[in-house]
Design a protein around this motif. Sequence first.
Motif, short mmCIF file in Angstrom:
data_model
loop_
_atom_site.label_atom_id
_atom_site.label_comp_id
_atom_site.label_asym_id
_atom_site.label_seq_id
_atom_site.Cartn_x
_atom_site.Cartn_y
_atom_site.Cartn_z
N GLY A 16 5.75 -0.09 1.14
CA GLY A 16 4.79 -0.38 -0.08
C GLY A 16 4.76 -1.93 -0.22
N VAL A 105 4.85 3.15 -4.85
CA VAL A 105 4.27 2.63 -5.89
C VAL A 105 5.29 2.27 -7.09
CG1 VAL A 105 2.08 2.71 -6.54
CG2 VAL A 105 2.12 3.65 -4.54
N VAL A 111 -1.51 0.84 -8.17
CA VAL A 111 -2.02 0.53 -6.53
C VAL A 111 -2.19 -1.20 -6.12
CG1 VAL A 111 -3.43 1.05 -4.79
CG2 VAL A 111 -3.03 2.89 -6.17
N SER A 115 0.05 -1.35 -1.04
CA SER A 115 0.12 0.38 -0.85
C SER A 115 -1.19 0.71 -0.13
CB SER A 115 0.16 0.53 -2.76
OG SER A 115 0.96 0.14 -3.60
N ILE A 131 4.27 10.11 -1.74
CA ILE A 131 4.10 8.73 -2.19
C ILE A 131 4.86 9.00 -3.70
CG2 ILE A 131 2.63 7.69 -4.34
CD1 ILE A 131 0.14 8.35 -2.80
#
Length: 697
Positions: A16, A105, A111, A115, A131
């Motif tokens: 991430g 995230v 986003v 990401s 996610i």
Amino acid sequence: MKCYSSNEIRNVAVLGHSGCGKTSLVEAFLNVSGVTSRLGKVDDGNTVSDYDAEEIRRKVSVSSSVIPVEWNGGKINFIDTPGYFDFAGQVREALSVADLLLIVVSAKSGVEVGSEIAWDYAEEMDLPRMIFVNGMDDENADMDKVVEELKEKFGKSIAPIQIPIKEGGKFVGYINVVKKAGRKFDGTKTTDCDVPAALADELDTIRHMVEEAVAETDDSLMEKFFEEEPFTVDEIFTGIQSGVAAHMVTPVLCGSATTSLGSVSGLLDAIVNSTPPTSKLRPSTKATDVKSGGEIEVKCDESEPLSLFVFKTIADPYVGRLTIFKVVSGVLKKDAQLFNVNKDSEEKASTLYVLRGKEQIEVSELRAGDIGALAKLQNAGTSHTLCAKSRPVRFAEVKFPVPLLSMAIMPKSKGDEDKIGQAMTKLMEEDRTLKFAVNAVTKQSVVSALGDNQLDVLVNKLRNRHKLEVNLIVPTIQYREMIKGKVKVQGRHKKQSGGRGQFGDVHMEFEPSGDLTQPYVFESEIVGGVVPKQYFPAIEKGIQECVTAGPLAGYPVVGIKTTLVDGSYHDVDSSEMAFKLAAIIAFKEAFVKAKPAILEPIAKIVVSVPDDYTGDIMGDMNKRRGRVLGMEKSGKKTNISAEAPMAEMFKYTTDLRSMTQGRGSFVMEFDRYEEAPAEVQTKVVEIRKKELEKEKE
């Protein structure tokens, strides 16, 4: 720690954007699973996975860290990875052994570039993904907005299986979309609760989205979906598992790694319930059969011959040298004999460990699919294959990004040059994206990395681990000198000082050879023996010495043709040394008269960026005296081919990230030498003269 089989193991890389809470989430996994009694914090520098001195100082991960967690009768090997782009090599190592990507995230930021890059990694490596929307306790958290962004960026595979429940603006629980049941947080656990009436319509909408994603995984489910028949809970869970394995479904969950540990428990449950184990996600791995040279599939099976893949090496003077691997097949037991395919050598697996951050937990065996570590192996390194000698196989090496930011590294104390080389060898064992070499022409020690942060970490590790203080400076550009005109000159060396004298006389033509890849071409058109052939090698040696440092600025000379056309000699006073000196005199005079010029190295570059940035990239390339050669569409990005002087490209790694918010990448290689513009030549000569004067001092 208990020994687990491949159908009880999951290997999950946590990826991430930097700052999204990856390390905090892994810390929460340890806490809710009972490994730790308190929740470590990144800001306090006491997390399990960020244990390196640099990570504690910076409050960010700079290295990947293996964190095993036992949950619901199984084992999840989490690999916490850095979010900074400079440490992409560490991410690549984790991806080489991961079966699933957990993309974290931010519920507030949505986003981000990290990401997107994590998703691109999953696509490139053909890995399933899940996610987790972290930070739901933030007052600006917006789950609906994040889900819409995920769908817009990543398509219809996005399947939210949790809906956040808020009371008075506070995140207090979630709705399990599959079971249509509410859960409220109670410490590290959750308790049943009613589904809030205000969320009933949203639950129906999200449930329909999940059923649509699940329907894609099976024809019979697709038929039920079109006939609007309700799915059972088991059908959805089975469909999610199948969809995750086939990359058709990406479950999305929500929570907070720091305040709502019940959501973390729910995430662990989802990983176990919604994703298949390593035996199903990666039932086999491609390898080269060393004996036949052909490709084979190595099954993730305990009954298969033993094979390990080394994906990471730790060469810390305090922790010691650790070889970290994944058991691809078979069972590794303590004291097993291992064959290193890459080094054609044998090693003994003496003490066998499972790592949890810097903690080394000794175990008696590890089975197919699991991750462990061995201490004090002599020859094993990252990307090596260790296996049973009865079936030698070689797994594909980790594909590391190429470091393109280079700096000259200089010790602050005289006499430390050799120590730098020794220290760099150890640091490059740990980080394969670091490169180190001594330039044969400039004599500078040059280190290459992926970015400024990686170089800063390097400098600190040299200081703290190896007691070396260094400076980083822009490396000397390897310019070249040439001539553009044709001249004929005489080189005459005559010296008489009593006794035998020295005499050498050459008439030579100097002109461009047309080949800038070679320093010089030497030819002779002598007739009648006016210069005996025995002196030709000495004349060429004089030219050979001259081209190592041209008269203009002391740079090597290229592309020059020298022809010996006439001359004279003395029976007594002529010698090889005299003719060598005569050639040197001729060279220096000719070079000044034959329109000398400075050549600069030109690089070929391919920049890969989203379409929105192509205009900025081309404009910037023009500012760097570059030339755009063409553009080509490649998936979601455009590849821009260009060429530019290498002198203008030193900081391009950093500048490109700034221009594209980290979305751009590039490759670069030396292509040729080309005459520099007049103003550049003047500047180069001035700077070079000052450098040479300093060297004389």
